[in-house]
Enzyme design. Structure first.
Site, short mmCIF file in Angstrom:
data_model
loop_
_atom_site.label_atom_id
_atom_site.label_comp_id
_atom_site.label_asym_id
_atom_site.label_seq_id
_atom_site.Cartn_x
_atom_site.Cartn_y
_atom_site.Cartn_z
CE LYS A 116 81.78 45.81 10.55
NZ LYS A 116 80.75 44.72 10.53
CE1 TYR B 31 76.81 47.45 13.23
CE2 TYR B 31 78.47 47.70 14.94
CZ TYR B 31 78.13 47.54 13.60
OH TYR B 31 79.11 47.46 12.64
CG PHE C 84 73.98 39.10 14.86
CD1 PHE C 84 74.37 40.42 14.79
CD2 PHE C 84 72.96 38.68 14.00
CE1 PHE C 84 73.78 41.32 13.93
CE2 PHE C 84 72.36 39.58 13.12
CZ PHE C 84 72.78 40.90 13.08
NE ARG D 71 75.53 47.16 2.13
CZ ARG D 71 75.30 46.66 3.35
NH1 ARG D 71 75.44 47.45 4.44
NH2 ARG D 71 74.96 45.43 3.53
CB THR E 2 76.46 40.42 5.72
OG1 THR E 2 75.64 41.52 5.31
CG2 THR E 2 76.74 40.53 7.21
NE ARG F 75 81.17 43.40 5.02
CZ ARG F 75 79.94 43.83 5.22
NH1 ARG F 75 78.97 43.53 4.37
NH2 ARG F 75 79.66 44.56 6.29
CG ASN G 267 81.42 41.86 8.34
OD1 ASN G 267 81.82 42.73 9.09
ND2 ASN G 267 80.17 41.77 7.94
CG HIS H 73 79.34 49.89 9.03
ND1 HIS H 73 78.21 49.20 9.42
CD2 HIS H 73 78.93 51.14 8.69
CE1 HIS H 73 77.16 50.01 9.32
NE2 HIS H 73 77.57 51.20 8.90
CD GLU I 217 75.47 53.72 9.71
OE1 GLU I 217 74.63 52.80 9.84
OE2 GLU I 217 76.29 53.76 8.77
#
Ligand code: UDP
Ligand code: MG
Length: 139
Positions: A11, A51, A59, A87, A93, A104, A114, A117, A128
């Site tokens: 990100k 998103y 948010f 993950r 998150t 993260r 963060n 993704h 995606e």
């Protein structure tokens, strides 16, 4: 051996902090192969579409602004059990809740910024990946 794919973005906060290299190194070390990769910026409209599933969350506006605030790296990854293993590698998150040694925990600045993704299902990984790349085999 069955393999499958997941989709990640490094990100804008992690790109800005020059952490593309360290994050890709962790991803490779964890056994993921890079199948496709692209450095690009998203418009607000594109970030909003990506998103769209979060449209009703409080948010959403902030997330769209943030994800269109600078360049990111979009990556399709391949590994056995890719979605779940990725993950685990990235952590929670909220970086303050992410396990030690996760991407993260090491690189995220906040719950919004963060660092990375990670897809949450095989189905979403395919959706995606296809959002950013064409000509990929569907899993
Ligand atoms: N997010 C946020 N505030 C929150 C929850 C999420 O800004 O309270 C952002 C954050 O960047 C997160 C993204 O929205 O990565 C998508 O949220 P999701 O719940 O899908 O988390 P993820 O799957 O990325 O862990
Ligand atoms: Mg998610």
């Amino acid at each position: 051996m069955a393999t499958n794919i997941t989709f990640t973005m490094i990100k804008p906060d992690a790109v800005e902090a020059n952490n593309i290299g360290p994050i890709l190194a962790m991803i490779n070390k964890a056994g993921f192969k890079i199948k496709a990769m692209k450095y690009l910026s998203l418009s607000k409209e594109q970030a909003g579409n990506f998103y769209a599933v979060h449209k009703e969350r409080p948010f959403y506006g902030e997330l769209v602004d943030y994800m269109s605030s600078g360049p990111l790296v979009a990556v399709v990854l391949e590994k056995n059990n890719a979605v779940a293993d990725f993950r685990t590698l990235i952590g929670a998150t909220d970086p303050s809740k992410a396990a030690d040694g996760t991407i993260r925990k090491l690189f995220a600045k906040s719950i919004a910024a963060n660092a990375v993704h990670g897809s949450d299902s095989d189905e979403n990984a395919a959706i995606e990946a296809n959002f950013f790349f064409s000509g990929l085999e569907r899993p």
